[in-house]
Write a protein that holds these residues in place. Structure first.
Motif, short mmCIF file in Angstrom:
data_model
loop_
_atom_site.label_atom_id
_atom_site.label_comp_id
_atom_site.label_asym_id
_atom_site.label_seq_id
_atom_site.Cartn_x
_atom_site.Cartn_y
_atom_site.Cartn_z
N VAL A 114 104.41 53.02 121.84
CA VAL A 114 104.60 51.58 122.01
C VAL A 114 104.12 51.24 123.41
O VAL A 114 104.65 51.74 124.40
N ARG A 145 102.52 48.46 118.82
CA ARG A 145 103.28 49.59 118.26
C ARG A 145 102.29 50.38 117.43
O ARG A 145 101.92 49.97 116.35
N ARG A 164 99.12 48.40 115.92
CA ARG A 164 99.47 47.07 115.43
C ARG A 164 100.12 46.23 116.51
O ARG A 164 100.92 46.72 117.29
N GLN A 195 102.78 44.01 117.82
CA GLN A 195 104.17 43.73 117.47
C GLN A 195 104.52 42.30 117.85
O GLN A 195 105.09 41.56 117.05
#
Length: 118
Positions: free
Chosen positions: A64, A86, A89, A91
């Motif tokens: 992350v 994350r 992707r 978040q």
């Protein structure tokens, strides 16, 4: 045996830095898109990584990463935005507006990326 560990460490380092570079490029695209939708000027060279941690994901461990970027509403005053990735992707993307408001965009993604539903 020591040579094998050195080669493995080098390969892991190269993979990490390649992933970090790709993530930074992704965040630049997302920040540019979010700023365009908000009607503000994205300052290109302002994206920096502000944190990284490991979390458990559906398929194991995932990185992350948090990034900060700057934008301007009037061309002279800088304001701060933040994007959290994350894995690969997005978040959340957020922007602190000068009027005291805040834009949160949990569906921020670069055009055509298909990562998150719109």
């Amino acid at each position: 045996m020591t040579g094998l560990f050195v080669i493995l460490a080098l390969v892991l380092a190269v993979l990490y830095f390649n992933d970090a570079w790709r993530s930074l490029e992704r965040v630049r695209k997302v920040a540019r898109d979010v700023c365009a939708r908000a009607g503000v000027q994205f300052l290109d060279s302002s994206v920096i990584q502000s944190g990284v941690r490991i979390e458990r994901g559906g398929a194991g461990l995932v990185l992350v990463r948090r990034y900060r970027f700057e934008f301007a509403t009037d061309g002279s005053t800088r304001h701060v935005g933040e994007i959290t990735l994350r894995g690969r992707r997005v978040q959340v993307a957020s922007m602190d507006l000068p009027e005291g408001g805040r834009i949160l965009d949990a569906e921020a993604s670069a055009p055509g990326s298909g990562d998150l539903p719109r």
